[in-house]
Scaffold this active site. Structure first.
Site, PDB file in Angstrom:
ATOM      1  N   GLU A 267       0.868  -1.175   0.000  1.00 35.52           N
ATOM      2  CA  GLU A 267       0.000   0.000   0.000  1.00 35.52           C
ATOM      3  C   GLU A 267       0.904   1.223   0.000  1.00 35.52           C
ATOM      4  O   GLU A 267       1.372   1.674   1.046  1.00 35.52           O
ATOM      5  CB  GLU A 267      -0.923  -0.004   1.219  1.00 35.52           C
ATOM      6  CG  GLU A 267      -1.892  -1.166   1.271  1.00 35.52           C
ATOM      7  CD  GLU A 267      -2.931  -1.139   0.168  1.00 35.52           C
ATOM      8  OE1 GLU A 267      -3.021  -0.110  -0.538  1.00 35.52           O
ATOM      9  OE2 GLU A 267      -3.651  -2.130   0.012  1.00 35.52           O
ATOM     10  N   CYS A 301      -2.420   8.694   2.297  1.00 35.89           N
ATOM     11  CA  CYS A 301      -2.108   8.185   0.959  1.00 35.89           C
ATOM     12  C   CYS A 301      -3.243   8.497   0.002  1.00 35.89           C
ATOM     13  O   CYS A 301      -3.041   8.540  -1.213  1.00 35.89           O
ATOM     14  CB  CYS A 301      -1.815   6.694   1.000  1.00 35.89           C
ATOM     15  SG  CYS A 301      -3.069   5.721   1.846  1.00 35.89           S
TER      16      CYS A 301
END
Length: 516
Positions: A267, A301
Site C-alpha cells: 500500500e 495516501c
C-alpha cells in the site's frame, strides 16, 4: 498545566515514561535496545520513550509465533472470530484515550484520531462476520465419479509494517483479517508512532489473556531498522509482508521479499485527483477538495493532490477555494476548533517547502498559503498553512507525491482530456469526479476511465470505508487490504480432487498401461 489531560490519557493506556518494545500478545518482554524518544509534533513535548527490541528479541518472538500458529490454525474460524469480536469490544472501551494518543503522537486532529480508532472497531466487526464466510469454490470434474473443489488454508506468520499517518488503523485492517484467517501477526510500527502501537497492545492483551491464548498470536516488535530491518523482510518464516509506506520503500520491500518468493501486500504512494466538471455541484466539490487536501495535514495516501477543473468553472471555483482555505483553523491537534494540525516532523515541513520551490522553478504560482507557522502555539515548528498552486500536470514535482497539504490546480477543456490528465501520473490509488452528467461519470468508471484502485463519484478521494477492498495500481503497489475478498491474500489456496469411484481415469483422456 495539563490542559488536554495528556497525563491521564497516558496512564489510562498504560504508557510509562520508558516502555519495553516487545509484546507477545499476552505479556511484555524486557528489551535492552537503544531508547527512542517520542515527541509530539503538536507541542514539541516529549511523550515517552521506548526501549527498542533487538534482533535477538525478534528471534525469540518468531519462535513463539511459529508455535502459536500451530495452535491457532486449528481453532475453528468462527471461534477465532469470537476473539476478534472481543478485541473490538475492548477497543470500544478505549476509543477516547486511544484516539487522543493517535492525535497527540501523530498530529492529526482529535476527531480524526477518534475516527481512526472507529476504523479499528469497524474492521473487527467486519472480520467477525467474515470468519463464517471463508468460502471455497466447487467445480465439475471431467472424470466420472470425481469431485473437485477449492479451499483456503492459513498462511502462517503475517508481518505488518505500518506507517506513521495511520498508526493503528492499518494494523487492524491487516491483523483482524489475518486472525480470522488463522494466521498470527508480527507488527513493526513506524518509529515515529511507537506509543500508539504499545497502547494498542496494552488494550488487546486482556482479551488474549482472559481467553487463555498462548504467547505469539498477536506480536509487537517496536524497533527501528537498526535492529529489525531488511532481515525481517528476508525472513523465510514470514510468508506474507504487508507494508504501508512510500513507493520508494515499497520497491525495496518487494525486491527483498520477492527474492525469496514471499508474498507482499503493498500500500504505497498516491497522487490522487478530483475532476471537477462544469456539470458538477461546486459546493459539494469544494468541501470534498478541502477535506481531501487538508485532512491529516495532507498526510494520507488518499489525500487529494490535484484538482482537474473545467475551464468554464475554473476561475469561479478557484476563488471559492481560496475563500474557504482562509477559514481553516490551524492549531493544536486536540483543540476542538482545529481543522489542520501539524505535520509529523521538520523533514515533512522541508518537503512542503521544497515542493513550492519546485513549482515556482517550473513556472507555476503559489496562489495561497505555503508559510511555516510561527509564534505562540506553533513552537514545534511543524505547522504550515496549506498551499494552493497553479501548475501543469507534466511537471516533475506534480508527478511526485509530496506528503503535505499542497494542492495543485490544473485546467481542462473536455472530459477525455481530463481523464488523460488524471491518469498521467505514476501512482494509481484513489480518484474522484464531481459531475451530474451520467455520460461523464460512467466514462470515468469505465475501462477507459480512472486507472486507480478506488474511483468515486461526487465523493472525496479520502475516507474509504472498510467494507471495500482498499488499495491501488501502478506505483501504489497493487495490494488490497480490509474488506471485500481481501481476506484471500492472507490464506493459501488449494485445489482438491477426490475420486470416489473404483477406477482411476486420468485427466485429458490419457491412457497409461502397464506391460508384463
Amino acid at each position: 498545566m495539563d490542559q488536554y489531560n495528556i497525563n491521564q490519557m497516558l496512564e489510562e493506556l498504560g504508557i510509562r515514561p520508558i516502555n519495553n518494545g516487545l509484546h507477545t500478545g499476552v505479556k511484555w518482554i524486557e528489551t535492552n535496545g537503544e531508547l527512542i524518544e517520542s515527541y509530539s509534533p503538536t507541542d514539541g513535548k516529549l511523550i515517552a520513550k521506548v526501549k527498542q527490541a533487538t534482533w535477538d528479541d525478534y528471534e525469540a518472538l518468531v519462535s513463539r509465533a511459529q508455535e502459536a500458529f500451530l495452535y491457532w490454525r486449528l481453532v475453528p474460524a468462527p471461534k477465532r472470530g469470537e476473539i476478534v469480536r472481543q478485541i473490538g469490544q475492548e477497543l470500544r472501551k478505549y476509543k477516547e484515550p486511544l484516539g487522543k494518543l493517535v492525535s497527540y503522537e501523530m498530529g492529526k486532529v482529535y476527531q480524526e484520531g477518534l475516527g481512526e480508532v472507529q476504523e479499528m472497531i469497524d474492521i473487527a466487526d467486519f472480520a467477525v462476520g467474515q470468519s463464517r464466510q471463508l468460502y471455497g469454490f466447487t467445480m465439475h470434474s471431467e472424470r466420472e465419479m470425481h469431485r473437485m473443489y477449492e479451499q483456503y488454508h492459513p498462511l502462517g506468520i503475517v508481518g505488518v509494517i505500518s506507517a506513521f499517518n495511520f498508526p493503528v488503523a492499518v494494523w487492524s485492517w491487516n491483523a483482524m483479517i489475518a486472525l480470522i484467517a488463522g494466521d498470527v501477526v508480527i507488527w513493526k510500527p513506524s518509529s515515529k508512532t511507537m506509543l500508539c502501537a504499545i497502547a494498542t497492545h496494552n488494550i488487546i492483551q486482556k482479551v488474549l489473556h482472559d481467553n487463555n491464548l498462548p504467547d505469539g498470536i498477536l506480536n509487537l516488535v517496536a524497533s527501528s531498522s537498526k535492529y529489525v530491518g531488511d532481515d525481517f523482510l528476508a525472513d523465510r518464516r514470514i510468508p506474507l509482508i504487508s507494508i504501508t509506506g512510500s513507493t520508494r520503500v515499497g520497491r525495496k520491500v518487494n525486491q527483498i521479499v520477492g527474492a525469496r518468493l514471499g508474498k507482499t501486500i503493498l500500500e504505497l504512494g498516491g497522487n490522487n485527483a478530483i475532476i471537477i466538471s462544469q456539470n458538477g455541484n461546486l459546493d459539494m466539490a469544494l468541501i470534498a477538495s478541502m477535506f481531501g487536501a487538508t485532512a491529516t495535514a495532507g498526510q494520507r495516501c488518499t489525500s487529494t493532490r490535484r484538482l482537474i477543473i473545467h475551464e468554464d468553472v475554473y476561475d469561479v471555483f478557484k476563488e471559492k477555494l481560496i475563500r474557504a482555505y482562509k477559514q481553516l483553523h490551524i492549531g493544536h491537534s486536540l483543540d476542538s476548533k482545529t481543522h489542520v494540525g501539524p505535520l509529523i516532523d521538520i523533514s515533512a515541513v522541508k518537503a512542503f517547502q521544497h515542493a513550492q520551490q519546485e513549482v515556482i522553478k517550473s513556472g507555476g504560482k503559489i496562489i495561497y498559503g505555503g508559510e511555516v507557522m510561527t509564534g505562540k502555539g506553533f513552537e514545534s515548528g511543524c505547522y504550515v498553512r496549506p498551499a494552493i498552486a497553479e501548475v501543469e500536470n507534466h511537471w516533475d514535482i506534480v508527478q511526485e507525491e509530496t506528503f503535505a497539504p499542497i494542492l495543485y490546480l490544473i485546467k481542462y477543456k473536455t472530459i477525455d482530456e481530463a481523464i488523460k490528465l488524471h491518469n498521467s501520473v505514476p501512482q494509481g490509488l484513489s480518484s474522484a469526479i464531481f459531475s451530474t452528467n451520467i455520460h461523464e461519470t460512467e466514462l470515468f468508471l469505465s475501462h477507459a476511465g480512472s486507472d486507480c484502485g478506488i474511483a468515486n463519484v461526487n465523493i472525496a478521494t479520502n475516507g474509504a470505508e472498510i467494507g471495500g477492498a482498499f488499495g491501488g495500481e501502478k506505483d501504489t503497489g497493487g495490494g488490497r487490504e480490509s474488506g471485500s475478498d481481501a481476506w484471500k491474500a492472507y490464506m493459501r489456496r488449494q485445489t482438491n480432487t477426490i475420486n470416489f469411484g473404483k477406477e482411476l481415469p486420468l485427466a485429458q483422456g490419457i491412457k497409461f498401461t502397464l506391460f508384463d
